[in-house]
Design a protein around this motif. Sequence first.
Motif, PDB file in Angstrom:
ATOM      1  N   UNK A   1      41.127  27.280  52.519  1.00  0.00           N
ATOM      2  CA  UNK A   1      42.361  26.506  52.381  1.00  0.00           C
ATOM      3  C   UNK A   1      43.375  27.188  51.466  1.00  0.00           C
ATOM      4  N   UNK A   2      42.882  28.000  50.522  1.00  0.00           N
ATOM      5  CA  UNK A   2      43.798  28.654  49.565  1.00  0.00           C
ATOM      6  C   UNK A   2      43.796  30.172  49.728  1.00  0.00           C
ATOM      7  N   UNK A   3      43.185  30.658  50.805  1.00  0.00           N
ATOM      8  CA  UNK A   3      43.007  32.110  50.971  1.00  0.00           C
ATOM      9  C   UNK A   3      44.318  32.864  50.874  1.00  0.00           C
ATOM     10  N   UNK A   4      45.391  32.323  51.444  1.00  0.00           N
ATOM     11  CA  UNK A   4      46.672  33.037  51.433  1.00  0.00           C
ATOM     12  C   UNK A   4      47.311  33.088  50.050  1.00  0.00           C
ATOM     13  N   UNK A   5      46.794  32.289  49.115  1.00  0.00           N
ATOM     14  CA  UNK A   5      47.318  32.289  47.748  1.00  0.00           C
ATOM     15  C   UNK A   5      46.572  33.266  46.836  1.00  0.00           C
ATOM     16  N   UNK A   6      45.448  33.789  47.305  1.00  0.00           N
ATOM     17  CA  UNK A   6      44.618  34.665  46.475  1.00  0.00           C
ATOM     18  C   UNK A   6      45.116  36.098  46.601  1.00  0.00           C
ATOM     19  N   UNK A   7      45.980  36.472  45.698  1.00  0.00           N
ATOM     20  CA  UNK A   7      46.731  37.717  45.838  1.00  0.00           C
ATOM     21  C   UNK A   7      45.910  38.979  45.603  1.00  0.00           C
ATOM     22  N   UNK A   8      44.848  38.888  44.800  1.00  0.00           N
ATOM     23  CA  UNK A   8      44.092  40.106  44.475  1.00  0.00           C
ATOM     24  C   UNK A   8      42.806  40.251  45.279  1.00  0.00           C
ATOM     25  N   UNK A   9      42.343  39.171  45.891  1.00  0.00           N
ATOM     26  CA  UNK A   9      41.049  39.194  46.585  1.00  0.00           C
ATOM     27  C   UNK A   9      41.160  39.990  47.889  1.00  0.00           C
ATOM     28  N   UNK A  10      40.379  41.080  47.969  1.00  0.00           N
ATOM     29  CA  UNK A  10      40.384  41.938  49.154  1.00  0.00           C
ATOM     30  C   UNK A  10      39.255  41.593  50.117  1.00  0.00           C
ATOM     31  N   UNK A  11      38.186  40.989  49.585  1.00  0.00           N
ATOM     32  CA  UNK A  11      37.014  40.727  50.416  1.00  0.00           C
ATOM     33  C   UNK A  11      36.354  39.427  49.976  1.00  0.00           C
ATOM     34  N   UNK A  12      36.015  38.573  50.944  1.00  0.00           N
ATOM     35  CA  UNK A  12      35.258  37.345  50.685  1.00  0.00           C
ATOM     36  C   UNK A  12      33.905  37.483  51.366  1.00  0.00           C
ATOM     37  N   UNK A  13      32.827  37.278  50.590  1.00  0.00           N
ATOM     38  CA  UNK A  13      31.466  37.398  51.105  1.00  0.00           C
ATOM     39  C   UNK A  13      30.771  36.053  50.954  1.00  0.00           C
ATOM     40  N   UNK A  14      30.227  35.527  52.051  1.00  0.00           N
ATOM     41  CA  UNK A  14      29.562  34.229  52.020  1.00  0.00           C
ATOM     42  C   UNK A  14      28.074  34.397  51.706  1.00  0.00           C
ATOM     43  N   UNK A  15      27.557  33.523  50.842  1.00  0.00           N
ATOM     44  CA  UNK A  15      26.132  33.514  50.513  1.00  0.00           C
ATOM     45  C   UNK A  15      25.578  32.112  50.788  1.00  0.00           C
ATOM     46  N   UNK A  16      24.384  32.038  51.372  1.00  0.00           N
ATOM     47  CA  UNK A  16      23.761  30.746  51.677  1.00  0.00           C
ATOM     48  C   UNK A  16      22.649  30.457  50.678  1.00  0.00           C
ATOM     49  N   UNK A  17      22.308  29.193  50.482  1.00  0.00           N
ATOM     50  CA  UNK A  17      21.268  28.860  49.508  1.00  0.00           C
ATOM     51  C   UNK A  17      19.899  29.439  49.849  1.00  0.00           C
ATOM     52  N   UNK A  18      19.579  29.561  51.143  1.00  0.00           N
ATOM     53  CA  UNK A  18      18.232  29.971  51.543  1.00  0.00           C
ATOM     54  C   UNK A  18      18.172  31.341  52.205  1.00  0.00           C
ATOM     55  N   UNK A  19      19.287  32.081  52.200  1.00  0.00           N
ATOM     56  CA  UNK A  19      19.283  33.420  52.778  1.00  0.00           C
ATOM     57  C   UNK A  19      19.039  33.431  54.276  1.00  0.00           C
ATOM     58  N   UNK A  20      19.503  32.393  54.933  1.00  0.00           N
ATOM     59  CA  UNK A  20      19.242  32.256  56.377  1.00  0.00           C
ATOM     60  C   UNK A  20      19.948  33.351  57.185  1.00  0.00           C
TER      61      UNK A  20
ATOM     62  N   UNK B   1      39.047  21.521  41.299  1.00  0.00           N
ATOM     63  CA  UNK B   1      39.911  21.117  42.403  1.00  0.00           C
ATOM     64  C   UNK B   1      40.675  22.339  42.914  1.00  0.00           C
ATOM     65  N   UNK B   2      41.308  22.208  44.088  1.00  0.00           N
ATOM     66  CA  UNK B   2      41.913  23.356  44.772  1.00  0.00           C
ATOM     67  C   UNK B   2      42.953  24.080  43.924  1.00  0.00           C
ATOM     68  N   UNK B   3      43.855  23.330  43.246  1.00  0.00           N
ATOM     69  CA  UNK B   3      44.905  24.028  42.492  1.00  0.00           C
ATOM     70  C   UNK B   3      44.343  24.680  41.234  1.00  0.00           C
ATOM     71  N   UNK B   4      43.247  24.149  40.703  1.00  0.00           N
ATOM     72  CA  UNK B   4      42.574  24.803  39.580  1.00  0.00           C
ATOM     73  C   UNK B   4      41.886  26.080  40.058  1.00  0.00           C
ATOM     74  N   UNK B   5      41.297  25.998  41.244  1.00  0.00           N
ATOM     75  CA  UNK B   5      40.551  27.118  41.799  1.00  0.00           C
ATOM     76  C   UNK B   5      41.450  28.313  42.056  1.00  0.00           C
ATOM     77  N   UNK B   6      42.584  28.084  42.690  1.00  0.00           N
ATOM     78  CA  UNK B   6      43.445  29.226  42.984  1.00  0.00           C
ATOM     79  C   UNK B   6      44.030  29.806  41.698  1.00  0.00           C
ATOM     80  N   UNK B   7      44.221  28.965  40.671  1.00  0.00           N
ATOM     81  CA  UNK B   7      44.719  29.484  39.395  1.00  0.00           C
ATOM     82  C   UNK B   7      43.720  30.459  38.768  1.00  0.00           C
ATOM     83  N   UNK B   8      42.456  30.050  38.643  1.00  0.00           N
ATOM     84  CA  UNK B   8      41.489  30.907  37.951  1.00  0.00           C
ATOM     85  C   UNK B   8      41.163  32.157  38.765  1.00  0.00           C
ATOM     86  N   UNK B   9      41.116  32.034  40.101  1.00  0.00           N
ATOM     87  CA  UNK B   9      40.827  33.221  40.909  1.00  0.00           C
ATOM     88  C   UNK B   9      41.953  34.249  40.818  1.00  0.00           C
ATOM     89  N   UNK B  10      43.187  33.772  40.750  1.00  0.00           N
ATOM     90  CA  UNK B  10      44.306  34.708  40.581  1.00  0.00           C
ATOM     91  C   UNK B  10      44.383  35.235  39.156  1.00  0.00           C
TER      92      UNK B  10
END
Length: 520
Positions: free
Chosen positions: A121-140, A93-102
């Motif tokens: 939704x939680x991007x502003x809470x991720x204090x150490x993340x400098x870059x987010x890279x999206x990956x798709x299942x089929x490499x479209x 869940x969202x609050x678990x996610x931001x905890x482990x990422x931080x």
Amino acid sequence: MSDLAEPTFLDERTAHWAKTKPDDEAITFKDRTWTWSQWDERIRRLAGALSERGVGRGDVVAFLDKNHPACVETTLAAASLGAATAIINFRLAADELDYVLNDCGAKVLIVGAELKSSVEKIRDKLTSVELVVEVTPDGREGDEYEAMLADATPMGRSEDVEPDDVAIIMYSSGTTGRPKGVSLTQANLIAHTVSAFDGWELEDGDKNLVAMPLFHVGGSSYMQLGLHTGVSSYMTRDVDGAQLAGGILSGANRTFLVPAVLAKVLESGDDAVKLFSALKTYGYGASPMPLPLLRKALEAWPDTDFIQAYGLTEVGGVISLLAPEDHRSGDEERMGSAGRVVPGAEVRVVDPDSLEDVEQGEQGELWFRTKQLMKGYHNKPDATKEAVTEDGWFRTGDIGRVDEDGYIFVEDRLKDMIISGGENIYSIEVERVIAEHPAVAEVAVIGVPDEKWGESVKAVVSLEGEATEKEIIAFARERLAAYKCPRTVDIVEELPRNPTGKILKKDLRQPHWEAAGRKV
């Protein structure tokens, strides 16, 4: 394989197979297949891309998605730079996610397209993340991960990398109500691969079916078998019947799954049973296999080798194995054991109060010492000190015994933990959330028998206001991953307590487990 030296670093074997059999199939995922040379090239390009983005020794890259070869590529590429990959449970869940990422301190986050909105939704809470890279299942077209690889300059292993560098961080439920990151080094993972697959006699033409989620050691550690032996792997995105069938029809004949999957196959009819007869090896673990289910499986697949694995994330996965010959020995007591320790590991049975070894055959806490043992809990030195003795013994929290032939029997838990469908769930984590409900005065969470999942989560609550079972379950589902939430809630006047006021969970569990005829 017999004349191939044991590797020192995780990326050695992919480089070896790329050199010795470059055009052989390495991995298939959905409608894409890569040879060993192609896959090694992708790993080297990803190492270059991460290095260009400032990732180096001691850093962390997080991976959040369902099963995808990019997770394995990230693990190997980051490890070649001395960095760790935190493989995040996509069901959080969202609050678990931001905890482990931080908590993991990820510098780069690679996220599946299906989960990108959750991160936003939680991007502003991720204090150490400098870059987010999206990956798709089929490499479209438009896949940011694929574009990053295409633009990168391939890079070899950094000169400062050490075998004791942390390579993977996996989060397990925590005894204090928050997940703990288990830090596994390159040396830990290699030691596990060498020891845990002892007895898996792979042959030319074999193919691994990798279906367990990669955020689980049953997925990521099992994936290492194919990399180590040079056997092709078929990876499914999810654990479902159609995808498993697709893997077997493509030639996959070795796998590791939880018992609940096997039960579903047996329920699916003769065609499903016949299809699964193509498996040479069916490894299972993460939760107990009920003896009636095991009997049915042995009868349904007489030519399949069954191997039971008992283990924990802290030891990289498997610490003991029940061999194929033990499954077909006719000794049902032995079939109910967790087998014997893997090569190179030691076991003790210790009185949890006196910390002295008990007599052979008597119950105590199971302790293990092995090269597979984690470096520690990430950012939690006190928790590490509690779990690992100064001379390197890991205290599992499982109560068991060892017979005169070295077979381990797991019979109870010292930790307040529930194992449902192979997932570890600490009661206190669920209790912490339910206790926040305004109508709940007290709560106790227990595991009760479940024919499909081994155990399911039950909450027992007393109220100081108005609330129904459905409302309490819904409240939990908004704040916890679905698998952690109670399936049932009992509302009682008061919870049973001992004279010092401690809630007697044993009394709450007893009637459920007595009716099931087992303890865990």
